[in-house]
Design a protein around this motif. Structure first.
Motif, PDB file in Angstrom:
ATOM      1  N   ARG A  17       4.360   4.742  -6.760  1.00 47.48           N
ATOM      2  CA  ARG A  17       5.251   4.505  -5.615  1.00 47.48           C
ATOM      3  C   ARG A  17       5.489   3.013  -5.425  1.00 47.48           C
ATOM      4  N   LEU A  18       4.442   2.193  -5.562  1.00 43.17           N
ATOM      5  CA  LEU A  18       4.600   0.743  -5.419  1.00 43.17           C
ATOM      6  C   LEU A  18       5.566   0.166  -6.455  1.00 43.17           C
ATOM      7  N   LEU A  19       5.654   0.788  -7.602  1.00 44.70           N
ATOM      8  CA  LEU A  19       6.533   0.302  -8.669  1.00 44.70           C
ATOM      9  C   LEU A  19       7.962   0.822  -8.542  1.00 44.70           C
ATOM     10  N   ASP A  20       8.190   1.760  -7.633  1.00 49.49           N
ATOM     11  CA  ASP A  20       9.521   2.326  -7.420  1.00 49.49           C
ATOM     12  C   ASP A  20      10.439   1.270  -6.803  1.00 49.49           C
ATOM     13  N   PRO A  21      11.640   1.058  -7.373  1.00 46.75           N
ATOM     14  CA  PRO A  21      12.542   0.021  -6.841  1.00 46.75           C
ATOM     15  C   PRO A  21      12.861   0.197  -5.352  1.00 46.75           C
ATOM     16  N   GLU A  22      12.972   1.427  -4.877  1.00 46.61           N
ATOM     17  CA  GLU A  22      13.272   1.645  -3.461  1.00 46.61           C
ATOM     18  C   GLU A  22      12.127   1.160  -2.574  1.00 46.61           C
ATOM     19  N   VAL A  23      10.903   1.460  -2.978  1.00 45.36           N
ATOM     20  CA  VAL A  23       9.738   1.022  -2.204  1.00 45.36           C
ATOM     21  C   VAL A  23       9.610  -0.496  -2.280  1.00 45.36           C
ATOM     22  N   ARG A  24       9.817  -1.077  -3.465  1.00 45.48           N
ATOM     23  CA  ARG A  24       9.710  -2.531  -3.645  1.00 45.48           C
ATOM     24  C   ARG A  24      10.763  -3.283  -2.838  1.00 45.48           C
ATOM     25  N   SER A  25      11.893  -2.650  -2.575  1.00 44.98           N
ATOM     26  CA  SER A  25      12.955  -3.330  -1.823  1.00 44.98           C
ATOM     27  C   SER A  25      12.894  -3.044  -0.328  1.00 44.98           C
ATOM     28  N   PRO A  27      10.166  -3.577   2.509  1.00 45.86           N
ATOM     29  CA  PRO A  27       8.833  -4.065   2.875  1.00 45.86           C
ATOM     30  C   PRO A  27       8.041  -3.090   3.756  1.00 45.86           C
ATOM     31  N   GLU A  28       8.723  -2.347   4.625  1.00 43.39           N
ATOM     32  CA  GLU A  28       8.013  -1.403   5.492  1.00 43.39           C
ATOM     33  C   GLU A  28       7.335  -0.302   4.679  1.00 43.39           C
ATOM     34  N   LEU A  29       7.986   0.169   3.609  1.00 48.28           N
ATOM     35  CA  LEU A  29       7.384   1.191   2.746  1.00 48.28           C
ATOM     36  C   LEU A  29       6.260   0.591   1.913  1.00 48.28           C
ATOM     37  N   PHE A  30       6.496  -0.604   1.370  1.00 43.13           N
ATOM     38  CA  PHE A  30       5.511  -1.288   0.537  1.00 43.13           C
ATOM     39  C   PHE A  30       4.239  -1.564   1.332  1.00 43.13           C
ATOM     40  N   GLU A  31       4.427  -2.042   2.559  1.00 43.39           N
ATOM     41  CA  GLU A  31       3.313  -2.420   3.433  1.00 43.39           C
ATOM     42  C   GLU A  31       2.366  -1.249   3.700  1.00 43.39           C
ATOM     43  N   LYS A  32       2.914  -0.050   3.790  1.00 42.15           N
ATOM     44  CA  LYS A  32       2.089   1.131   4.094  1.00 42.15           C
ATOM     45  C   LYS A  32       1.081   1.446   2.999  1.00 42.15           C
ATOM     46  N   LEU A  33       1.269   0.862   1.810  1.00 41.27           N
ATOM     47  CA  LEU A  33       0.369   1.123   0.690  1.00 41.27           C
ATOM     48  C   LEU A  33      -0.627  -0.004   0.441  1.00 41.27           C
ATOM     49  N   LEU A  34      -0.539  -1.083   1.235  1.00 45.49           N
ATOM     50  CA  LEU A  34      -1.430  -2.229   1.056  1.00 45.49           C
ATOM     51  C   LEU A  34      -2.561  -2.234   2.081  1.00 45.49           C
ATOM     52  N   HIS A  35      -3.756  -2.461   1.602  1.00 43.47           N
ATOM     53  CA  HIS A  35      -4.923  -2.613   2.461  1.00 43.47           C
ATOM     54  C   HIS A  35      -4.765  -3.913   3.281  1.00 43.47           C
ATOM     55  N   PRO A  36      -5.278  -3.966   4.497  1.00 39.97           N
ATOM     56  CA  PRO A  36      -5.180  -5.208   5.287  1.00 39.97           C
ATOM     57  C   PRO A  36      -5.781  -6.425   4.577  1.00 39.97           C
ATOM     58  N   GLU A  37      -6.764  -6.218   3.696  1.00 37.57           N
ATOM     59  CA  GLU A  37      -7.405  -7.325   2.972  1.00 37.57           C
ATOM     60  C   GLU A  37      -6.869  -7.480   1.546  1.00 37.57           C
ATOM     61  N   PHE A  38      -5.678  -6.958   1.274  1.00 37.91           N
ATOM     62  CA  PHE A  38      -5.085  -6.999  -0.062  1.00 37.91           C
ATOM     63  C   PHE A  38      -5.052  -8.415  -0.639  1.00 37.91           C
ATOM     64  N   ARG A  66      15.961  -2.480 -11.346  1.00 39.03           N
ATOM     65  CA  ARG A  66      15.491  -1.685 -12.487  1.00 39.03           C
ATOM     66  C   ARG A  66      14.065  -1.241 -12.263  1.00 39.03           C
ATOM     67  N   PRO A  67      13.768  -0.020 -12.659  1.00 35.79           N
ATOM     68  CA  PRO A  67      12.376   0.423 -12.535  1.00 35.79           C
ATOM     69  C   PRO A  67      11.481  -0.334 -13.513  1.00 35.79           C
ATOM     70  N   HIS A  84     -10.469   2.659  -9.658  1.00 36.43           N
ATOM     71  CA  HIS A  84      -9.973   1.576 -10.512  1.00 36.43           C
ATOM     72  C   HIS A  84      -8.944   2.138 -11.484  1.00 36.43           C
ATOM     73  N   LEU A  85      -7.739   1.526 -11.493  1.00 35.04           N
ATOM     74  CA  LEU A  85      -6.684   1.908 -12.426  1.00 35.04           C
ATOM     75  C   LEU A  85      -6.420   0.759 -13.388  1.00 35.04           C
ATOM     76  N   THR A  86      -6.118   1.100 -14.647  1.00 38.62           N
ATOM     77  CA  THR A  86      -5.640   0.121 -15.620  1.00 38.62           C
ATOM     78  C   THR A  86      -4.407   0.702 -16.291  1.00 38.62           C
ATOM     79  N   PHE A  87      -3.450  -0.186 -16.627  1.00 33.79           N
ATOM     80  CA  PHE A  87      -2.213   0.251 -17.265  1.00 33.79           C
ATOM     81  C   PHE A  87      -1.438  -0.973 -17.710  1.00 33.79           C
ATOM     82  N   ASP A  88      -0.388  -0.745 -18.466  1.00 36.96           N
ATOM     83  CA  ASP A  88       0.516  -1.815 -18.886  1.00 36.96           C
ATOM     84  C   ASP A  88       1.866  -1.589 -18.236  1.00 36.96           C
ATOM     85  N   THR A  89       2.600  -2.690 -18.008  1.00 35.28           N
ATOM     86  CA  THR A  89       3.954  -2.591 -17.474  1.00 35.28           C
ATOM     87  C   THR A  89       4.923  -3.375 -18.341  1.00 35.28           C
TER      88      THR A  89
END
Length: 129
Positions: A17-25, A27-38, A66-67, A84-89
């Protein structure tokens, strides 16, 4: 080895979801996925906290961008409240190895830490004649 526990599945879903262009554009959606201590150490070398990343997103939204493609996403549940997640982008040809820590806060999984490290793919082996 990838753990397919509900916690890992929730973290993967939120990471995508964080990588989705709609969520990235949005901030209110993006913020909901971030911990306060991010905290993030970005592939650019910049260090980000929650407030600074949200400020950047609000200043330059990219609707319809672009996605970012992912590959090799793997996860492991380290504790009841930690995944813990690992991946390539690949973002328009910019490649990065990624590592994310997701913490359960209440009933939600939130991104607590992220790191991106740029890489260049290995040269292909020359074919023998």
């Amino acid at each position: 080895m990838t753990d397919r526990s509900p916690a890992v599945e929730a973290a993967i879903e939120n990471e995508l979801r964080l990588l989705d262009p709609e969520v990235r554009s949005t901030p209110e959606l993006f913020e909901k996925l971030l911990h306060p201590e991010f905290t993030e150490f970005g592939a650019s070398g910049a260090r980000w906290d929650r407030a600074s990343i949200l400020r950047v997103l609000a200043a330059r939204p990219e609707p319809g961008g672009r996605p970012i493609t992912t590959s090799g996403m793997r996860g492991v549940q380290l504790a009841d409240d930690l995944v813990h997640l690992t991946f390539d982008t690949d973002s328009n040809g910019r490649l990065a190895h990624r590592s994310s820590l997701w913490r359960r806060t209440g009933d939600r999984w939130l991104l607590w830490f992220h790191q991106g490290t740029p890489f260049t793919p290995p040269e292909p082996e020359p074919e023998e004649d």
